[in-house]
Design a protein around this motif. Structure first.
Motif, mmCIF file in Angstrom:
data_model
loop_
_atom_site.group_PDB
_atom_site.id
_atom_site.type_symbol
_atom_site.label_atom_id
_atom_site.label_comp_id
_atom_site.label_asym_id
_atom_site.label_seq_id
_atom_site.Cartn_x
_atom_site.Cartn_y
_atom_site.Cartn_z
ATOM 1 N N ASN A 237 4.600 0.460 0.414
ATOM 2 C CA ASN A 237 4.507 1.905 0.547
ATOM 3 C C ASN A 237 4.598 2.219 2.046
ATOM 4 O O ASN A 237 3.783 1.733 2.821
ATOM 5 C CB ASN A 237 3.146 2.341 -0.036
ATOM 6 N N HIS A 252 2.010 -0.551 3.620
ATOM 7 C CA HIS A 252 1.056 -1.458 2.976
ATOM 8 C C HIS A 252 1.646 -2.000 1.689
ATOM 9 O O HIS A 252 2.485 -1.365 1.049
ATOM 10 C CB HIS A 252 -0.311 -0.805 2.754
ATOM 11 N N ILE A 254 1.872 -2.568 -2.017
ATOM 12 C CA ILE A 254 1.378 -1.775 -3.145
ATOM 13 C C ILE A 254 0.439 -2.632 -3.985
ATOM 14 O O ILE A 254 -0.616 -2.178 -4.413
ATOM 15 C CB ILE A 254 2.565 -1.221 -3.969
HETATM 16 C C1 LIG Z 1 1.418 5.467 -0.852
HETATM 17 O O1 LIG Z 1 0.592 5.918 0.219
HETATM 18 C C2 LIG Z 1 0.198 7.265 0.100
HETATM 19 C C3 LIG Z 1 -0.631 7.620 1.313
HETATM 20 O O2 LIG Z 1 -0.220 6.916 2.433
HETATM 21 C C4 LIG Z 1 -0.620 7.460 -1.156
HETATM 22 O O3 LIG Z 1 -0.918 8.821 -1.303
HETATM 23 C C5 LIG Z 1 0.177 6.971 -2.363
HETATM 24 O O4 LIG Z 1 -0.655 7.022 -3.492
HETATM 25 C C6 LIG Z 1 0.621 5.542 -2.149
HETATM 26 N N1 LIG Z 1 1.442 5.100 -3.269
HETATM 27 C C7 LIG Z 1 1.332 3.894 -3.803
HETATM 28 C C8 LIG Z 1 2.268 3.594 -4.940
HETATM 29 O O5 LIG Z 1 0.529 3.063 -3.409
#
Ligand SMILES: *[C@@H]1O[C@H](CO)[C@@H](O)[C@H](O)[C@H]1NC(C)=O
Ligand SMILES: *[C@@H]1O[C@H](CO)[C@@H](O)[C@H](O)[C@H]1NC(C)=O
Ligand SMILES: *[C@@H]1O[C@H](CO)[C@@H](O)[C@H](O)[C@H]1NC(C)=O
Ligand SMILES: *[C@@H]1O[C@H](CO)[C@@H](O)[C@H](O)[C@H]1NC(C)=O
Ligand SMILES: *[C@@H]1O[C@H](CO)[C@@H](O)[C@H](O)[C@H]1NC(C)=O
Ligand SMILES: *[C@@H]1O[C@H](CO)[C@@H](O)[C@H](O)[C@H]1NC(C)=O
Ligand SMILES: *[C@@H]1O[C@H](CO)[C@@H](O)[C@H](O)[C@H]1NC(C)=O
Ligand SMILES: *[C@@H]1O[C@H](CO)[C@@H](O)[C@H](O)[C@H]1NC(C)=O
Ligand SMILES: *[C@@H]1O[C@H](CO)[C@@H](O)[C@H](O)[C@H]1NC(C)=O
Ligand SMILES: *[C@@H]1O[C@H](CO)[C@@H](O)[C@H](O)[C@H]1NC(C)=O
Length: 295
Positions: A237, A252, A254
């Motif tokens: 992500n 990061h 996932i």
């Molecule tokens: C990706 O990161 C955003 C915030 O940085 C978060 O709101 C979102 O849920 C995340 N999505 C996943 C699939 O982890």
């Protein structure tokens, strides 16, 4: 009967040894009362046993450094180094909270630290350090609901972990970039820097000294234009922030059980490296400049 007593004694000694050993590594904090001493091979380990902080010698060096490594990965892999340009040449190193409330590294009984978090907002007798499961080493203020005073994620060395940033905090002036080691035996500041170039169209740039050798291209809203591989990404992500307060990029995994890191390598590349649990080894999943891989 005698054999039984001997067995009993061995068991007792073993239990004592194991409990003593686990005591010396169980805590995840360094406090005024609990410091770590290289002589005793002490380290602190994050609550979920993911990262450890302690003393190590890189490659074939005998110098001692304070670093953070993956606690469960058998190939010792340092992701952060405190005294990268100030090694200790013996095992007298002590990492403790100093009289000003900073986390500081001392050689033996020297009074001047070799390295320190060195912030003026720390107060005497009121701070402690903690290693987190993210790999972040934090210095916290005890009496104010554990306010964050300092964090290693704000002062990277050559390794960019999940949730770490590259770029700028425009309020504090923090400029977060990644700089190669000198060699596998020397984590001192090397020649390659991976950083964010601000401006109208910010880009990530890999420099050799002051000469750019690779650019990411501009942010399209989904990916860096020079990294089309990002469009097929489903493992990470990504987060690009461009506001009055901050210009940064982070990522990061996932699935938190995917262990990944980017390293700005002394060979002049920045690479994404994944831990392959099946083969118990690191595998390279992306290299910039990618010409070096594909040509
Ligand atoms: C990706 O990161 C955003 C915030 O940085 C978060 O709101 C979102 O849920 C995340 N999505 C996943 C699939 O982890
Ligand atoms: C080790 O470092 C100390 C302090 O910097 C120095 O005084 C000493 O000479 C060094 N010893 C060796 C063997 O290099
Ligand atoms: C530091 O330790 C050394 C050796 O252990 C000792 O000789 C010296 O007196 C100590 N210095 C101070 C200031 O305590
Ligand atoms: C702490 O910061 C001060 C002021 O920037 C600097 O002079 C000093 O050398 C630093 N000390 C350490 C141990 O980094
Ligand atoms: C934090 O403060 C509490 C209350 O004063 C004290 O009991 C505790 O030992 C302190 N912890 C650290 C790590 O300093
Ligand atoms: C950020 O730090 C790098 C050195 O690591 C420096 O070359 C660059 O000019 C800094 N950028 C800004 C905007 O201060
Ligand atoms: C860094 O670059 C300089 C100039 O090219 C070179 O002399 C030096 O050996 C390089 N350092 C490392 C650690 O590669
Ligand atoms: C995350 O990865 C682990 C190990 O590869 C796997 O067992 C688990 O099912 C994955 N979790 C999700 C939510 O995909
Ligand atoms: C840099 O790359 C070389 C060659 O792939 C490798 O042996 C070395 O371990 C890498 N260094 C780091 C810090 O990952
Ligand atoms: C990693 O592999 C070992 C066996 O080699 C296995 O026991 C363990 O469950 C694996 N861990 C994950 C997170 O898949």
């Amino acid at each position: 009967m005698i054999m039984n007593s001997v067995k009993w004694l061995i068991t007792l000694l073993l239990v004592f040894f194991l409990s003593h050993f686990s005591f010396s590594i169980s805590a995840d904090t360094i406090t005024l009362d609990h410091f770590i001493h290289d002589n005793n091979d002490e380290a602190i380990v994050s609550a979920g046993n993911i990262f450890a902080l302690g003393f190590f010698s890189p490659g074939s060096s005998t110098n001692r450094y304070v670093g953070i490594w993956y606690y469960q990965i058998p190939v010792k892999t340092a992701v952060w180094v405190a005294n990268r340009d100030n090694p200790i040449n013996d095992t007298s190193g002590i990492l403790r909270i100093d009289a000003r409330g900073n986390l500081a590294l001392f050689q033996g009984n020297q009074t001047l630290p070799l390295w320190s978090t060195n912030i003026s907002t720390a107060t005497a007798g009121n701070s402690f350090a903690q290693i987190l499961d993210s790999g972040n080493l934090v210095l916290l203020q005890n009496d104010t609901g554990k306010a964050l005073l300092w964090q290693s994620f704000g002062h990277p060395t050559n390794t960019w972990l999940s949730f770490m940033k590259i770029g700028f905090n425009l309020r504090t002036g923090l400029n977060q970039s990644y700089t190669s080691w000198k060699s596998p035996d020397d984590p001192g500041v090397g020649n390659y820097t991976f950083r964010m170039n601000p401006g109208v169209s910010p880009q990530m740039v890999l420099y050799k000294g002051s000469v750019p050798v690779w650019r990411s291209g501009t942010w399209t809203g989904l990916m860096w234009s020079g990294i089309p591989e990002m469009a097929q990404n489903f493992l990470f992500n990504h987060s690009f922030v461009n506001t009055d307060d901050e210009l940064s990029f982070s990522y990061h995994s996932i699935n938190a059980s995917l262990i990944s890191r980017y390293v700005t390598n002394e060979t002049g590349v920045t690479q994404r490296i994944l831990w392959n649990n099946a083969s118990q080894s690191w595998i390279i999943s992306y290299t910039a400049p990618n010409e070096l891989v594909f040509s």
